[in-house]
Design a protein around this motif. Structure first.
Motif, PDB file in Angstrom:
ATOM      1  N   THR A 112       0.828  -1.205   0.000  1.00  0.00           N
ATOM      2  CA  THR A 112       0.000   0.000   0.000  1.00  0.00           C
ATOM      3  C   THR A 112       0.863   1.256   0.000  1.00  0.00           C
ATOM      4  O   THR A 112       2.003   1.234   0.442  1.00  0.00           O
ATOM      5  CB  THR A 112      -0.928   0.050   1.226  1.00  0.00           C
ATOM      6  N   GLU A 113       0.294   2.322  -0.509  1.00  0.00           N
ATOM      7  CA  GLU A 113       0.882   3.651  -0.404  1.00  0.00           C
ATOM      8  C   GLU A 113      -0.166   4.537   0.259  1.00  0.00           C
ATOM      9  O   GLU A 113      -1.306   4.611  -0.218  1.00  0.00           O
ATOM     10  CB  GLU A 113       1.252   4.215  -1.776  1.00  0.00           C
ATOM     11  N   PRO A 114       0.181   5.215   1.349  1.00  0.00           N
ATOM     12  CA  PRO A 114      -0.823   5.939   2.122  1.00  0.00           C
ATOM     13  C   PRO A 114      -1.361   7.173   1.414  1.00  0.00           C
ATOM     14  O   PRO A 114      -0.704   7.771   0.559  1.00  0.00           O
ATOM     15  CB  PRO A 114      -0.053   6.344   3.387  1.00  0.00           C
ATOM     16  N   GLY A 115      -2.573   7.537   1.793  1.00  0.00           N
ATOM     17  CA  GLY A 115      -3.181   8.774   1.341  1.00  0.00           C
ATOM     18  C   GLY A 115      -3.734   9.497   2.561  1.00  0.00           C
ATOM     19  O   GLY A 115      -3.740   8.957   3.665  1.00  0.00           O
ATOM     20  N   ILE A 116      -4.204  10.717   2.376  1.00  0.00           N
ATOM     21  CA  ILE A 116      -4.821  11.444   3.487  1.00  0.00           C
ATOM     22  C   ILE A 116      -6.124  10.736   3.837  1.00  0.00           C
ATOM     23  O   ILE A 116      -7.011  10.598   3.010  1.00  0.00           O
ATOM     24  CB  ILE A 116      -5.081  12.906   3.097  1.00  0.00           C
ATOM     25  N   SER A 117      -6.225  10.266   5.079  1.00  0.00           N
ATOM     26  CA  SER A 117      -7.379   9.470   5.482  1.00  0.00           C
ATOM     27  C   SER A 117      -8.564  10.346   5.865  1.00  0.00           C
ATOM     28  O   SER A 117      -8.416  11.546   6.110  1.00  0.00           O
ATOM     29  CB  SER A 117      -7.019   8.574   6.672  1.00  0.00           C
ATOM     30  N   ALA A 118      -9.733   9.734   5.951  1.00  0.00           N
ATOM     31  CA  ALA A 118     -10.938  10.446   6.369  1.00  0.00           C
ATOM     32  C   ALA A 118     -10.791  10.994   7.783  1.00  0.00           C
ATOM     33  O   ALA A 118     -11.403  12.006   8.126  1.00  0.00           O
ATOM     34  CB  ALA A 118     -12.153   9.515   6.292  1.00  0.00           C
ATOM     35  N   ILE A 119      -9.970  10.349   8.592  1.00  0.00           N
ATOM     36  CA  ILE A 119      -9.810  10.763   9.987  1.00  0.00           C
ATOM     37  C   ILE A 119      -9.136  12.124  10.070  1.00  0.00           C
ATOM     38  O   ILE A 119      -9.636  13.046  10.719  1.00  0.00           O
ATOM     39  CB  ILE A 119      -9.005   9.706  10.770  1.00  0.00           C
ATOM     40  N   THR A 120      -8.005  12.274   9.398  1.00  0.00           N
ATOM     41  CA  THR A 120      -7.311  13.556   9.445  1.00  0.00           C
ATOM     42  C   THR A 120      -8.038  14.609   8.610  1.00  0.00           C
ATOM     43  O   THR A 120      -8.038  15.792   8.961  1.00  0.00           O
ATOM     44  CB  THR A 120      -5.855  13.409   8.974  1.00  0.00           C
ATOM     45  N   ALA A 121      -8.666  14.192   7.510  1.00  0.00           N
ATOM     46  CA  ALA A 121      -9.434  15.144   6.700  1.00  0.00           C
ATOM     47  C   ALA A 121     -10.623  15.684   7.489  1.00  0.00           C
ATOM     48  O   ALA A 121     -10.960  16.868   7.399  1.00  0.00           O
ATOM     49  CB  ALA A 121      -9.906  14.471   5.415  1.00  0.00           C
ATOM     50  N   PHE A 122     -11.249  14.816   8.270  1.00  0.00           N
ATOM     51  CA  PHE A 122     -12.383  15.244   9.103  1.00  0.00           C
ATOM     52  C   PHE A 122     -11.977  16.346  10.063  1.00  0.00           C
ATOM     53  O   PHE A 122     -12.696  17.335  10.251  1.00  0.00           O
ATOM     54  CB  PHE A 122     -12.936  14.049   9.895  1.00  0.00           C
ATOM     55  N   ALA A 123     -10.820  16.191  10.696  1.00  0.00           N
ATOM     56  CA  ALA A 123     -10.370  17.174  11.671  1.00  0.00           C
ATOM     57  C   ALA A 123     -10.247  18.552  11.029  1.00  0.00           C
ATOM     58  O   ALA A 123     -10.632  19.563  11.626  1.00  0.00           O
ATOM     59  CB  ALA A 123      -9.037  16.745  12.277  1.00  0.00           C
ATOM     60  N   SER A 124      -9.744  18.601   9.797  1.00  0.00           N
ATOM     61  CA  SER A 124      -9.623  19.880   9.103  1.00  0.00           C
ATOM     62  C   SER A 124     -10.989  20.421   8.691  1.00  0.00           C
ATOM     63  O   SER A 124     -11.285  21.606   8.875  1.00  0.00           O
ATOM     64  CB  SER A 124      -8.741  19.727   7.864  1.00  0.00           C
ATOM     65  N   ALA A 125     -11.827  19.556   8.114  1.00  0.00           N
ATOM     66  CA  ALA A 125     -13.140  19.996   7.642  1.00  0.00           C
ATOM     67  C   ALA A 125     -14.029  20.465   8.790  1.00  0.00           C
ATOM     68  O   ALA A 125     -14.789  21.432   8.649  1.00  0.00           O
ATOM     69  CB  ALA A 125     -13.823  18.858   6.883  1.00  0.00           C
ATOM     70  N   ALA A 126     -13.926  19.789   9.931  1.00  0.00           N
ATOM     71  CA  ALA A 126     -14.778  20.112  11.077  1.00  0.00           C
ATOM     72  C   ALA A 126     -14.173  21.202  11.954  1.00  0.00           C
ATOM     73  O   ALA A 126     -14.852  21.746  12.829  1.00  0.00           O
ATOM     74  CB  ALA A 126     -15.022  18.862  11.916  1.00  0.00           C
ATOM     75  N   GLY A 127     -12.891  21.507  11.752  1.00  0.00           N
ATOM     76  CA  GLY A 127     -12.241  22.518  12.568  1.00  0.00           C
ATOM     77  C   GLY A 127     -12.014  22.080  13.996  1.00  0.00           C
ATOM     78  O   GLY A 127     -12.088  22.884  14.921  1.00  0.00           O
ATOM     79  N   VAL A 128     -11.741  20.770  14.168  1.00  0.00           N
ATOM     80  CA  VAL A 128     -11.474  20.259  15.510  1.00  0.00           C
ATOM     81  C   VAL A 128     -10.041  19.749  15.585  1.00  0.00           C
ATOM     82  O   VAL A 128      -9.452  19.348  14.582  1.00  0.00           O
ATOM     83  CB  VAL A 128     -12.454  19.112  15.901  1.00  0.00           C
ATOM     84  N   SER A 129      -9.493  19.764  16.773  1.00  0.00           N
ATOM     85  CA  SER A 129      -8.148  19.255  16.996  1.00  0.00           C
ATOM     86  C   SER A 129      -8.240  17.932  17.743  1.00  0.00           C
ATOM     87  O   SER A 129      -8.806  17.861  18.829  1.00  0.00           O
ATOM     88  CB  SER A 129      -7.331  20.261  17.819  1.00  0.00           C
ATOM     89  N   ILE A 130      -7.711  16.883  17.137  1.00  0.00           N
ATOM     90  CA  ILE A 130      -7.693  15.575  17.793  1.00  0.00           C
ATOM     91  C   ILE A 130      -6.330  15.421  18.456  1.00  0.00           C
ATOM     92  O   ILE A 130      -5.416  14.845  17.892  1.00  0.00           O
ATOM     93  CB  ILE A 130      -7.955  14.447  16.789  1.00  0.00           C
ATOM     94  N   SER A 131      -6.205  15.961  19.656  1.00  0.00           N
ATOM     95  CA  SER A 131      -4.903  15.968  20.321  1.00  0.00           C
ATOM     96  C   SER A 131      -4.843  15.021  21.509  1.00  0.00           C
ATOM     97  O   SER A 131      -3.866  14.990  22.240  1.00  0.00           O
ATOM     98  CB  SER A 131      -4.574  17.391  20.788  1.00  0.00           C
ATOM     99  N   GLU A 132      -5.919  14.256  21.715  1.00  0.00           N
ATOM    100  CA  GLU A 132      -5.938  13.251  22.770  1.00  0.00           C
ATOM    101  C   GLU A 132      -6.293  11.905  22.143  1.00  0.00           C
ATOM    102  O   GLU A 132      -6.631  11.816  20.974  1.00  0.00           O
ATOM    103  CB  GLU A 132      -6.968  13.634  23.842  1.00  0.00           C
ATOM    104  N   GLY A 133      -6.238  10.851  22.917  1.00  0.00           N
ATOM    105  CA  GLY A 133      -6.566   9.536  22.397  1.00  0.00           C
ATOM    106  C   GLY A 133      -8.008   9.460  21.936  1.00  0.00           C
ATOM    107  O   GLY A 133      -8.888  10.138  22.466  1.00  0.00           O
ATOM    108  N   PHE A 134      -8.266   8.621  20.918  1.00  0.00           N
ATOM    109  CA  PHE A 134      -9.624   8.469  20.411  1.00  0.00           C
ATOM    110  C   PHE A 134      -9.794   7.074  19.829  1.00  0.00           C
ATOM    111  O   PHE A 134      -8.812   6.381  19.553  1.00  0.00           O
ATOM    112  CB  PHE A 134      -9.949   9.539  19.362  1.00  0.00           C
ATOM    113  N   THR A 135     -11.044   6.674  19.629  1.00  0.00           N
ATOM    114  CA  THR A 135     -11.365   5.361  19.073  1.00  0.00           C
ATOM    115  C   THR A 135     -12.005   5.532  17.716  1.00  0.00           C
ATOM    116  O   THR A 135     -12.863   6.395  17.528  1.00  0.00           O
ATOM    117  CB  THR A 135     -12.340   4.611  20.002  1.00  0.00           C
ATOM    118  N   VAL A 136     -11.596   4.708  16.772  1.00  0.00           N
ATOM    119  CA  VAL A 136     -12.196   4.695  15.444  1.00  0.00           C
ATOM    120  C   VAL A 136     -12.743   3.296  15.202  1.00  0.00           C
ATOM    121  O   VAL A 136     -12.031   2.309  15.368  1.00  0.00           O
ATOM    122  CB  VAL A 136     -11.166   5.040  14.350  1.00  0.00           C
ATOM    123  N   ALA A 137     -14.012   3.189  14.829  1.00  0.00           N
ATOM    124  CA  ALA A 137     -14.623   1.886  14.572  1.00  0.00           C
ATOM    125  C   ALA A 137     -15.710   2.035  13.516  1.00  0.00           C
ATOM    126  O   ALA A 137     -16.147   3.143  13.209  1.00  0.00           O
ATOM    127  CB  ALA A 137     -15.208   1.299  15.863  1.00  0.00           C
TER     128      ALA A 137
END
Length: 200
Positions: A112-137
């Protein structure tokens, strides 16, 4: 060789330089739909494959086998690229395709070759900072954990073993000079740029 290539969240300007290079150099490019097709169009002619959105495992397996048949001739002799929205390592159909490819064509290598994921794109689009631990499922109980900045890898592995985790991979300085990958014999002290993957 088959490469699962991350195309990012949908904005053409969020393709990586490596993605553009691979698209231009591929012997053949495949995509799962019109949006991905439009993203790769400036750099390569692509064939759209059918990846149905269904929970029917028999239909999924059948389509994966059909897609493997289409991809294999190119992957056997050259470079086949499957461009996928987001990142091919996050809840992606690419891992399912690789399982089928391995069954049908065990001699075909894949990566695989990585791309910008929905997780990091979401943070920019929503204007939130994910600076603590979180769960993705995806609605199911998570079976894995990712830890960043693991300064005491051996200690972290032993703690996670007691919590029921059984498989571990540590990567230090990934995509930098001095990259190191561990699946056993984890060091007592680790690099600041480190990621530990644990799976139950």
């Amino acid at each position: 060789m088959l490469v699962g290539l991350g195309l990012g969240p949908g904005d053409p300007e969020l393709l990586t330089l490596r993605a553009v290079r691979l698209l231009k150099s591929a012997d053949r490019v495949f995509v799962p739909g019109k949006l991905a097709y439009d993203l790769v169009a400036p750099y390569a002619k692509a064939e759209i494959l059918d990846f149905p959105m269904t929970r029917d495992e028999s239909i999924i397996k059948e389509r994966m086998r059909e897609n493997a048949l289409k991809i294999a001739p190119t992957a056997k002799r050259g470079l086949a690229v499957l461009g996928i929205l987001g990142d091919p390592n996050f809840f992606s159909t690419f891992s399912r395709l690789c399982e089928v490819m391995k069954e049908m064509y065990p001699d075909v290598e894949s990566r695989t070759e990585p791309g910008i994921s929905a997780i990091t794109a979401f943070a920019s689009a929503a204007g939130v900072s994910i600076s603590e631990g979180f769960t993705v499922a995806d609605g199911r109980e998570p079976k894995s954990m990712i830890l960043l900045k693991v300064r005491r890898p051996a200690e972290a592995v032993e703690r996670l073993k007691r919590e029921g985790y059984t498989g571990f991979t540590l990567v230090e300085r990934m995509y930098m000079n001095g990259e190191r990958v561990y699946t056993r014999d984890f060091p007592e002290t680790g690099d600041y740029f480190s990621v530990l993957y644990a799976r139950r």
